[in-house]
Scaffold this motif. Structure first.
Motif, PDB file in Angstrom:
ATOM      1  N   ILE A  92       0.439   6.890   3.646  1.00  0.00           N
ATOM      2  CA  ILE A  92      -0.668   7.835   3.783  1.00  0.00           C
ATOM      3  C   ILE A  92      -0.149   9.264   3.624  1.00  0.00           C
ATOM      4  N   PRO A  93      -1.003  10.195   3.185  1.00  0.00           N
ATOM      5  CA  PRO A  93      -0.567  11.582   2.949  1.00  0.00           C
ATOM      6  C   PRO A  93       0.092  12.233   4.158  1.00  0.00           C
ATOM      7  N   GLN A 123       6.063  12.741  -5.907  1.00  0.00           N
ATOM      8  CA  GLN A 123       5.320  11.779  -5.089  1.00  0.00           C
ATOM      9  C   GLN A 123       6.118  10.503  -4.862  1.00  0.00           C
ATOM     10  N   ALA A 166      -6.930   9.884   3.270  1.00  0.00           N
ATOM     11  CA  ALA A 166      -6.834  10.804   2.135  1.00  0.00           C
ATOM     12  C   ALA A 166      -7.049  12.251   2.567  1.00  0.00           C
ATOM     13  N   ASP A 167      -8.048  12.471   3.438  1.00  0.00           N
ATOM     14  CA  ASP A 167      -8.355  13.832   3.897  1.00  0.00           C
ATOM     15  C   ASP A 167      -7.645  14.180   5.199  1.00  0.00           C
ATOM     16  N   GLU A 168      -6.904  13.208   5.749  1.00  0.00           N
ATOM     17  CA  GLU A 168      -6.232  13.396   7.036  1.00  0.00           C
ATOM     18  C   GLU A 168      -7.224  13.860   8.099  1.00  0.00           C
ATOM     19  N   ASN A 225      -9.808   8.924   8.015  1.00  0.00           N
ATOM     20  CA  ASN A 225      -9.794   9.093   6.571  1.00  0.00           C
ATOM     21  C   ASN A 225      -8.398   9.561   6.177  1.00  0.00           C
ATOM     22  N   GLU A 249       0.835  -1.197   0.000  1.00  0.00           N
ATOM     23  CA  GLU A 249       0.000   0.000   0.000  1.00  0.00           C
ATOM     24  C   GLU A 249       0.871   1.250   0.000  1.00  0.00           C
TER      25      GLU A 249
END
Length: 350
Positions: free
Chosen positions: A207-208, A230, A330-332, A328, A204
């Motif tokens: 995460i951001p 990235q 992606a949105d932290e 979440n 995976e």
């Protein structure tokens, strides 16, 4: 006592006299070891009463003979191993004979040894590996694809052509014009993108929150090409790249053969990775109650978010109902929902 002697005699007979070829110097050493063992046990038996007073009971002496027998058999195993494969089984062993004359003492020695054993890399054919030589694009593609488990025949006209076509098929290379010259040295940022594409087929993505933490700590992040940013962040988050002494990535610097070996070996062996991460007391662990995943939250741009997460974790421990914590990535964003009981949660999630 008789049983011990018989066992030793049988071992010697099997190791020496059952061979069709004449006994060698190694065989002579085996016989000598066996004789010494028999004599030591015999002396212990004869003088057992005296030894009991100074060194223990007769049973303890017999056990010591059995222990010596085991040690002798171990020694026999080494003497009959002319290539010292038992000693060389551990690549980290100080007794490991270097496969290349120019990697002794080099920091990449362990990586190069292991990849050579796996037939992923090889030297120049003259006893050198060239750990400080620049690595070419086609060479790194071959290393990566072989690490992924692919083995293809080299091309007749251009040896790397089958590897290049396979890299496109595996989407390690996406853009047809990504490389106009595969024989040139590969840059560090280019290598990061290739190896991360291979990794993301099995693992995976970070995460951001992790990549945001790393981005703020790379001195030369602004020098990384936009199409590589990235992947460079992922390479640090996953522990594939570690940077140089001052923490810089040096994106436009050519990758060396030693560095390429380290990168590919870290891809294969997670225990060799060293991800960039904060100290334990600078992050919090969030267990998503809904999907069971565990996330390590690094210090974000607003440190107070860490305080909020800690309060939520403490609230869950004290709650008498059924707390549900979700994250979440992606949105932290983190959410805490409290239900009267588990049944109420299950009813609301139908």
């Amino acid at each position: 006592m008789r049983k011990i002697v018989n066992n030793i005699t049988n071992n010697i007979n099997k190791m020496v006299f059952s061979r069709r070829k004449p006994a060698s110097a190694i065989d002579v050493r085996i016989v000598i070891l066996g004789i010494i063992l028999i004599m030591s046990c015999f002396i212990d038996k004869v003088h057992g009463s005296d030894l009991k007073k100074s060194e223990g009971t007769e049973n303890e002496k017999i056990e010591s003979c059995e222990e010596l027998k085991v040690r002798t058999n171990d020694a026999i195993g080494i003497f009959t191993d002319p290539d010292n494969t038992q000693l060389n089984a551990n690549p980290n062993s100080t007794q490991l004979k270097d496969q290349y004359q120019d990697i002794t003492g080099h920091w990449s020695r362990e990586y190069v040894h292991k990849l050579t054993q796996m037939e992923i890399v090889s030297g120049y054919g003259d006893g050198r590996f060239g750990p400080e030589d620049t690595l070419k694009v086609d060479e790194f593609l071959k290393m990566t694809l072989r690490a992924m488990g692919h083995k293809v025949e080299e091309g007749a006209t251009y040896w790397a052509e089958p590897y290049i076509e396979l890299a496109k098929k595996e989407t390690i290379i996406i853009d047809e014009n990504e490389f106009t010259d595969y024989r040139r040295p590969i840059l560090r940022e280019e290598a990061a993108r290739i190896i991360i594409k291979a990794i993301l087929k099995e693992e995976e993505a970070p995460i951001p929150n992790h990549t945001s933490y790393i981005r703020l700590r790379l001195p030369d992040y602004k020098n990384v090409g936009d199409e590589y940013k990235q992947h460079v962040l992922y390479s640090y988050a996953l522990g594939i790249f570690n940077g140089v002494a001052d923490g810089s990535f040096l994106p436009k610097k050519a990758l060396t053969r030693g560095e390429g070996s380290a990168i590919v070996m870290r891809y294969l062996d997670k225990s060799m990775r060293n991800p960039m991460r904060p100290k334990e007391d600078e992050m919090v662990v969030v267990i998503d109650t809904y999907d069971g995943k565990t996330y390590e939250i690094y210090p974000p741009s607003k440190p107070e978010i860490i305080d909020v997460i800690e309060v939520m974790n403490e609230s869950m421990k004290k709650s008498k109902g059924y707390p549900l914590l979700t994250y979440n990535a992606a949105d932290e964003a983190i959410f805490l929902t409290l239900y009267d009981n588990k049944e109420a949660f299950e009813e609301s999630s139908i």
